[in-house]
Design an enzyme around this catalytic site. Sequence first.
Site, short mmCIF file in Angstrom:
data_model
loop_
_atom_site.label_atom_id
_atom_site.label_comp_id
_atom_site.label_asym_id
_atom_site.label_seq_id
_atom_site.Cartn_x
_atom_site.Cartn_y
_atom_site.Cartn_z
N THR A 183 6.29 -4.84 5.22
CA THR A 183 6.88 -5.62 4.15
C THR A 183 8.40 -5.49 4.07
O THR A 183 8.95 -4.45 4.37
CB THR A 183 6.22 -5.08 2.88
OG1 THR A 183 4.85 -5.31 2.99
CG2 THR A 183 6.77 -5.67 1.63
N ARG A 211 -7.80 -10.94 1.37
CA ARG A 211 -7.22 -9.71 0.81
C ARG A 211 -5.77 -9.95 0.35
O ARG A 211 -4.96 -10.54 1.05
CB ARG A 211 -7.27 -8.62 1.87
CG ARG A 211 -6.68 -7.27 1.44
CD ARG A 211 -5.26 -7.09 1.92
NE ARG A 211 -4.74 -5.78 1.51
CZ ARG A 211 -3.45 -5.45 1.57
NH1 ARG A 211 -2.57 -6.31 2.03
NH2 ARG A 211 -3.04 -4.26 1.18
N VAL A 212 -5.45 -9.46 -0.83
CA VAL A 212 -4.09 -9.53 -1.34
C VAL A 212 -3.61 -8.12 -1.65
O VAL A 212 -4.33 -7.33 -2.25
CB VAL A 212 -4.04 -10.36 -2.65
CG1 VAL A 212 -2.61 -10.47 -3.17
CG2 VAL A 212 -4.63 -11.76 -2.43
N GLY A 213 -2.39 -7.80 -1.20
CA GLY A 213 -1.82 -6.48 -1.46
C GLY A 213 -0.95 -6.49 -2.71
O GLY A 213 -1.05 -7.39 -3.55
N ASP A 214 -0.08 -5.50 -2.82
CA ASP A 214 0.77 -5.37 -4.01
C ASP A 214 1.98 -6.30 -3.99
O ASP A 214 2.52 -6.64 -5.04
CB ASP A 214 1.27 -3.93 -4.14
CG ASP A 214 2.11 -3.53 -2.93
OD1 ASP A 214 1.65 -3.76 -1.79
OD2 ASP A 214 3.22 -3.01 -3.12
N THR A 234 6.96 -0.99 -0.80
CA THR A 234 6.28 -1.16 0.48
C THR A 234 5.35 0.01 0.72
O THR A 234 5.69 1.15 0.43
CB THR A 234 7.27 -1.26 1.66
OG1 THR A 234 6.52 -1.22 2.88
CG2 THR A 234 8.30 -0.14 1.67
N GLY A 235 4.16 -0.28 1.21
CA GLY A 235 3.20 0.79 1.44
C GLY A 235 1.79 0.26 1.35
O GLY A 235 1.58 -0.96 1.39
N GLY A 237 -0.93 -1.24 -0.08
CA GLY A 237 -0.97 -2.07 -1.27
C GLY A 237 -2.03 -1.71 -2.30
O GLY A 237 -1.77 -1.77 -3.51
#
Length: 319
Positions: A183, A211-214, A234-235, A237
């Site tokens: 990211t 799938r959705v991350g942060d 970043t990381g 999620g």
Amino acid sequence: MKQFAIAIHGGAGTIVRSTLSRETEMSYKKGLEETLLAGDKILSAGGTSIDAVETAVKKLEDNPLFNAGRGAVFTNDGKNELDASIMNGKNLMAGAVTGINNIKNPISLARNVMENSEHVFLSGLGAMAFAEKMKLEFAPDEYFFVQERYDQLIEAKENDQIILDHSGKPKPQFHFPGSKKGTVGAVALDVHGNLAAATSTGGMTNKKFGRVGDSPIIGAGTYANNATCAVSCTGHGEFFIRSVVAYDISCLMEYKGLSLKEACDMVVNQKLVKIGGEGGLIAIDAKGNIEMPFNSEGMYRAMRTSGGEIFTGIFKEEN
Ligand code: ASP
């Protein structure tokens, strides 16, 4: 002179010197510095923090070294599914998009959602129809094809793994240093005293089921409020969503009176570590203080305050 400042990141993860050739390190640092300067130029000319963070993130999206826009990782079905979000600390306006394809600069679509719609968060086909309406630039699948990213997908599928782009094991045969870039994001303070944050990503290699991350979630991956700070994460999620990381930092400042440094340390080095959430973030407060903490081996990062010295770093020991 009024303070202005900017910080950017290109992902956090298992980034160690032994797996990064000098040449590759230099390409990353060059990409980071050019990006930083593009945002800094806007701020030094009296421009807004929201313009600065959008410009910086667009530049990182255009750079195939980073997992966003052009360099986005592949989903399980061989697509590039992009997520982005942006927030203006001046008025708490925000815009975000998730699960979109073929948009050259997802961050600009997020900004359009913020400024030209009555919504905050658009997804998939609807978000793309809105992009068409806003006359955003589309790019063909080939534009997003990066061989190393595709090889990562093949390997992830063979091992039936969903890989965080920057936390795989080193694969020195790749031109890119294995799975270690993620990211992208930017935070800024302008001379008018306004804060802004922006984040953009391709997410995780081999992700499926939408799938959705942060990164596109306001409060988790991105947050900005002139009263406290602006944050881009970043990381991994899933952990960042569960910890509502970006908003938590703002809350610790607002309700507990912690400094930016104390809030960042508590969230990144204590709370996230406790639940096994690997990653980092960049954050800036209304005085132009910048923090760039990470609990992983490294994080691609850069910062500059009021035309001062430029800092670019990748590894832990560069702090
Ligand atoms: N946070 C992003 C996600 O989980 C990945 C990253 O930062 O590399 O989608």
